[in-house]
Design a protein around this motif. Structure first.
Motif, PDB file in Angstrom:
ATOM      1  N   UNK A 141      12.435  11.550  -2.568  1.00 43.85           N
ATOM      2  CA  UNK A 141      12.342  10.677  -1.399  1.00 43.85           C
ATOM      3  C   UNK A 141      11.656   9.397  -1.857  1.00 43.85           C
ATOM      4  N   UNK A 142      12.322   8.251  -1.611  1.00 50.15           N
ATOM      5  CA  UNK A 142      11.911   6.996  -2.227  1.00 50.15           C
ATOM      6  C   UNK A 142      11.513   5.942  -1.212  1.00 50.15           C
ATOM      7  N   UNK A 143      10.649   5.021  -1.675  1.00 46.39           N
ATOM      8  CA  UNK A 143      10.357   3.784  -0.955  1.00 46.39           C
ATOM      9  C   UNK A 143      10.696   2.629  -1.876  1.00 46.39           C
ATOM     10  N   UNK A 144      11.585   1.739  -1.420  1.00 55.44           N
ATOM     11  CA  UNK A 144      12.032   0.595  -2.206  1.00 55.44           C
ATOM     12  C   UNK A 144      11.566  -0.698  -1.549  1.00 55.44           C
ATOM     13  N   UNK A 145      11.406  -1.728  -2.365  1.00 56.16           N
ATOM     14  CA  UNK A 145      11.102  -3.055  -1.846  1.00 56.16           C
ATOM     15  C   UNK A 145      12.346  -3.589  -1.139  1.00 56.16           C
ATOM     16  N   UNK A 175      13.212  -2.881  -5.819  1.00 56.55           N
ATOM     17  CA  UNK A 175      12.332  -2.243  -6.798  1.00 56.55           C
ATOM     18  C   UNK A 175      11.754  -0.946  -6.234  1.00 56.55           C
ATOM     19  N   UNK A 176      11.692   0.084  -7.094  1.00 51.90           N
ATOM     20  CA  UNK A 176      11.104   1.361  -6.689  1.00 51.90           C
ATOM     21  C   UNK A 176       9.588   1.205  -6.600  1.00 51.90           C
ATOM     22  N   UNK A 177       9.030   1.519  -5.424  1.00 48.64           N
ATOM     23  CA  UNK A 177       7.594   1.384  -5.209  1.00 48.64           C
ATOM     24  C   UNK A 177       6.881   2.727  -5.116  1.00 48.64           C
ATOM     25  N   UNK A 178       7.602   3.784  -4.725  1.00 48.64           N
ATOM     26  CA  UNK A 178       6.971   5.100  -4.527  1.00 48.64           C
ATOM     27  C   UNK A 178       8.076   6.135  -4.440  1.00 48.64           C
ATOM     28  N   UNK A 179       7.780   7.356  -4.894  1.00 53.55           N
ATOM     29  CA  UNK A 179       8.728   8.451  -4.705  1.00 53.55           C
ATOM     30  C   UNK A 179       7.978   9.773  -4.672  1.00 53.55           C
ATOM     31  N   UNK A 180       8.647  10.758  -4.044  1.00 56.82           N
ATOM     32  CA  UNK A 180       8.048  12.082  -3.866  1.00 56.82           C
ATOM     33  C   UNK A 180       9.151  13.119  -4.031  1.00 56.82           C
ATOM     34  N   UNK A 181       8.901  14.179  -4.805  1.00 60.70           N
ATOM     35  CA  UNK A 181       9.870  15.255  -5.007  1.00 60.70           C
ATOM     36  C   UNK A 181       9.669  16.318  -3.923  1.00 60.70           C
ATOM     37  N   UNK A 182      10.658  16.471  -3.051  1.00 65.32           N
ATOM     38  CA  UNK A 182      10.559  17.409  -1.930  1.00 65.32           C
ATOM     39  C   UNK A 182      10.904  18.834  -2.328  1.00 65.32           C
ATOM     40  N   UNK A 183      11.582  19.006  -3.487  1.00 61.87           N
ATOM     41  CA  UNK A 183      11.959  20.340  -3.919  1.00 61.87           C
ATOM     42  C   UNK A 183      13.283  20.815  -3.385  1.00 61.87           C
ATOM     43  N   UNK A 184      13.978  19.969  -2.608  1.00 60.92           N
ATOM     44  CA  UNK A 184      15.281  20.343  -2.059  1.00 60.92           C
ATOM     45  C   UNK A 184      16.041  19.062  -1.759  1.00 60.92           C
ATOM     46  N   UNK A 223       0.795  -1.240   0.000  1.00 61.91           N
ATOM     47  CA  UNK A 223       0.000   0.000   0.000  1.00 61.91           C
ATOM     48  C   UNK A 223       0.822   1.282   0.000  1.00 61.91           C
ATOM     49  N   UNK A 224       2.157   1.183  -0.062  1.00 63.74           N
ATOM     50  CA  UNK A 224       2.983   2.374   0.065  1.00 63.74           C
ATOM     51  C   UNK A 224       2.711   3.392  -1.039  1.00 63.74           C
ATOM     52  N   UNK A 225       2.208   2.935  -2.186  1.00 64.80           N
ATOM     53  CA  UNK A 225       1.902   3.862  -3.270  1.00 64.80           C
ATOM     54  C   UNK A 225       0.812   4.858  -2.894  1.00 64.80           C
ATOM     55  N   UNK A 226       0.077   4.562  -1.831  1.00 67.08           N
ATOM     56  CA  UNK A 226      -1.041   5.414  -1.437  1.00 67.08           C
ATOM     57  C   UNK A 226      -0.640   6.513  -0.456  1.00 67.08           C
ATOM     58  N   UNK A 227       0.583   6.461   0.103  1.00 68.32           N
ATOM     59  CA  UNK A 227       0.921   7.454   1.119  1.00 68.32           C
ATOM     60  C   UNK A 227       1.050   8.835   0.488  1.00 68.32           C
ATOM     61  N   UNK A 228       0.777   9.849   1.285  1.00 68.85           N
ATOM     62  CA  UNK A 228       0.782  11.226   0.800  1.00 68.85           C
ATOM     63  C   UNK A 228       1.241  12.140   1.935  1.00 68.85           C
ATOM     64  N   UNK A 229       1.674  13.355   1.634  1.00 67.56           N
ATOM     65  CA  UNK A 229       2.041  14.286   2.705  1.00 67.56           C
ATOM     66  C   UNK A 229       0.809  14.652   3.538  1.00 67.56           C
ATOM     67  N   UNK A 230       0.973  14.620   4.854  1.00 60.78           N
ATOM     68  CA  UNK A 230      -0.135  15.007   5.733  1.00 60.78           C
ATOM     69  C   UNK A 230       0.156  16.313   6.460  1.00 60.78           C
ATOM     70  N   UNK A 231       1.428  16.634   6.640  1.00 57.40           N
ATOM     71  CA  UNK A 231       1.808  17.950   7.134  1.00 57.40           C
ATOM     72  C   UNK A 231       3.295  18.174   6.875  1.00 57.40           C
TER      73      UNK A 231
END
Length: 639
Positions: free
Chosen positions: A544-548, A553-562, A50-58
């Motif tokens: 910022x990445x989440x790997x198996x 394997x790359x499962x999720x990533x997010x661009x933090x801007x820095x 389910x890691x593909x579903x995570x999102x920024x909360x704050x």
């Protein structure tokens, strides 16, 4: 009464060992999560499915944008409160569920924003910093927050409101919650997170790049008083003292100014009551002629008795280092069967590109080692042999390993800041894998002559022209620089490639690489492993990445801007799991900024040419400096 005290101490140790075997749970009370530095969490609400579903909360923004400051902090969380420290040592406490600020503490460190820590006018003490301003973390212990500052203070605050602990003071600062533990003018500083255990605060002093004598300390967690101190460089007459020259240079013996600081936080072996840590480079860093010998205990993994500070054992990875191959990353504890039977082990990823596995009770390698004959330079007093793994391949590329710097330059890989830098590892006890942030970096080491006359007697080769030019600047700079790194200069090899890297999984039962996930540019912040089958880690380009954990394997990533130059962590509040990461790499030296010239003049500049990259992603145009803590979670289910 004494007997009951001993019984309670044994019970506490047993409980601590049991807790460490499970990793962290709801809380993350110290930089590495647990005393064994495994950076492993038993939380599995967020998992590979389910890691593909995570999102920024704050998110929490520090409001600091400083080209000389890198936001390398790993937050800590206890009982629903998050604590964060910035590159100028400001501590923020906030609600870990919402990010709402609870309190802030500013120690007002004695350093301005100048290059390499220059001092603001009016400040009478000189703080010397090698590598920019940062604070990698805090420690929570018995409802108190502990931090070391860049200007050598030890801070103890009440976790509830950020006020200084009244019993924690000295006769120098005379301020509740603060004691002065390092001498500023000597070149000591403190960027690592402290570790607090058994009412003792453990930390080592940084400053290998200056004329210091490295040391490691234990302080009383209630009063701030020094309990014991161990020098990383033995004096003449002490065991290992003959590995340094016993002749004064500039009025000082080499052991008195030989560096060998401690970059990162230590690891506590609770069961054996020993503290284990890595040591830094000898000084001058790249000039071996002034310090003939193996230079113990530089570039080593060291274990001390937590009660007395006496040396239990030490393993030196590099003899007479002239390449900056110090042990910067914190050691990690685990059980390994690599020798054919289960052994309590300690592992360390070196800048050499090898993962060393040692018996944590003796310090002896559990992998076959050999003494390799290496290239010689009598002027540099090079070691005749180096200890290297016999059957274990490195996790980065090796080229001309152990070649001494020359006047016309020699290409070496891993070069400066290659292999495994200070980046903390993580360990998955279910898979028996450690996860390393690996850096493939080639550099050309150019030796700067002691006198300009040496250049005149040895004309440069055509290939050595650039090396001579840069070395001449280094020679002139050495006359005014605060740094005491010795006679060297480095240039990237043509056509000036940027370093690349990978997230690498290594099986601790074989010491072999299991999988490798390439990154471009290189990673440096460190990794987090979870029971959800995940490895979290950031990259210098802001991703910022989440790997198996099993396959890479790359499962999720997010661009933090820095730039993500920090290690992540995880925690839970009211049964909900969160993942946190600090973003805010040094923008002035970041690849994205260098890849976007503002005009033709900048495009032609040497700094741009050396950093130019192809296929630059569009989102790098929006890369910005400044520190932000991002917190992620799964979306709430509808009622």
């Amino acid at each position: 009464m004494r007997r009951w005290s001993v019984v309670l101490q044994i019970l506490w140790s047993m409980l601590s060992v049991a807790a460490l075997a499970q990793g962290t749970g709801a809380d993350w009370p110290m930089y590495s999560g647990t005393y064994d530095s495994q950076r492993f969490s038993s939380l599995d609400q967020i998992n590979a499915a389910n890691v593909k579903q995570i999102r920024p909360v704050w998110a929490f923004q520090t409001g600091i944008a400083n080209p000389n400051m890198s936001f390398e902090n790993t937050p800590i969380v206890v009982a629903g409160v998050m604590y964060v420290s910035t590159g100028n040592d400001i501590i923020y406490a906030m609600d870990a569920e919402s990010g709402a600020l609870k309190w802030a503490f500013d120690p007002k460190i004695k350093v301005d924003t100048g290059i390499l820590g220059t001092i603001a006018p009016g400040i009478d003490q000189q703080l010397k910093l090698c590598c920019g301003q940062n604070s990698r973390g805090l420690a929570f212990y018995k409802n108190r927050i502990y931090m070391g500052t860049l200007d050598g203070r030890l801070i103890a605050l009440n976790a509830a409101d950020g006020t200084g602990v009244k019993t924690f003071t000295d006769n120098i600062l005379k301020t509740p919650g603060q004691v002065q533990v390092l001498e500023l003018k000597a070149g000591y500083s403190w960027t690592a997170a402290p570790i607090v255990w058994d009412d003792k605060i453990f930390f080592g002093a940084a400053g290998s790049e200056y004329r210091t004598r490295g040391r490691f300390h234990a302080f009383d967690a209630n009063t701030g008083k020094l309990l014991w101190q161990w020098y990383t460089i033995p004096a003449p007459g002490e065991p290992g003292g003959d590995s340094w020259p016993n002749k004064k240079t500039g009025g000082k013996f080499p052991y008195e100014i030989g560096g060998v600081g401690v970059w990162m936080n230590p690891t506590i072996d609770v069961a054996n009551r020993q503290v284990i840590f890595g040591t830094g480079n000898p000084n001058p860093d790249f000039l071996g002629e002034l310090r003939a010998g193996d230079n113990l205990h530089s570039c080593s993994v060291v274990a001390l008795d937590t009660d007395t500070g006496k040396l239990r054992w030490a393993f030196q990875q590099v003899r007479h280092d002239i390449w900056d191959y110090d042990q910067a990353s914190p050691p990690v504890l685990f059980t390994s069967t690599i020798s054919g039977r289960p052994v309590e082990a300690v592992g360390a990823a070196g800048k050499t590109g090898w993962f060393y596995i040692l018996d944590r009770k003796t310090g002896k390698p559990l992998i076959d080692m050999m003494n390799l004959e290496v290239p010689q330079d009598p002027k540099q007093a090079t070691a005749k042999t180096q200890p290297v793994p016999k059957n274990v391949p490195p996790f980065v590329t090796h080229k001309n390993m152990w070649a001494p710097p020359t006047l016309d330059g020699v290409l070496v890989s891993p070069g400066l800041s290659g292999g495994s830098e200070w980046s903390p590892l993580s360990f998955n006890p279910k898979l028996n894998y450690v996860y390393v942030s690996a850096i493939d970096k080639e550099v050309v080491f150019c030796r700067v002559p002691t006198t300009l006359q040496e250049w005149k007697t040895k004309p440069p080769t055509p290939e050595g022209q650039e090396c001579r030019r840069v070395a001449q600047l280094a020679y002139l700079g050495s006359k005014i620089s605060k740094l005491d790194v010795g006679g060297f200069a480095i240039i990237p090899p043509p056509p000036f490639p940027q370093p690349v890297g990978a997230f690498v999984a290594i099986d601790v039962n074989t010491d072999k690489v299991v999988w490798r996930h390439p990154t471009d540019p290189h990673p440096i912040g460190g990794t987090l492993s979870t029971a959800g089958g995940l490895v979290f880690a950031g990259e210098s380009d802001g991703y910022f990445n989440a790997l198996d954990a099993k396959t890479g394997a790359m499962l999720w990533r997010f661009q933090t801007g820095s730039g993500v130059n920090a290690a992540p962590m995880t925690y839970s509040v009211k049964g909900k799991q969160y993942i946190a990461i600090s973003a805010g790499g040094v923008a002035g030296q970041s690849l994205p900024n260098a890849a976007q010239p503002k005009d033709a003049k900048q495009e032609e500049s040497p700094s741009y040419v050396q950093n130019k990259r192809t296929n630059v992603p569009d989102d790098w145009k929006y890369f910005r400096q400044g520190g932000t803590v991002f917190v992620f979670a799964l979306p709430d289910l509808p009622d």
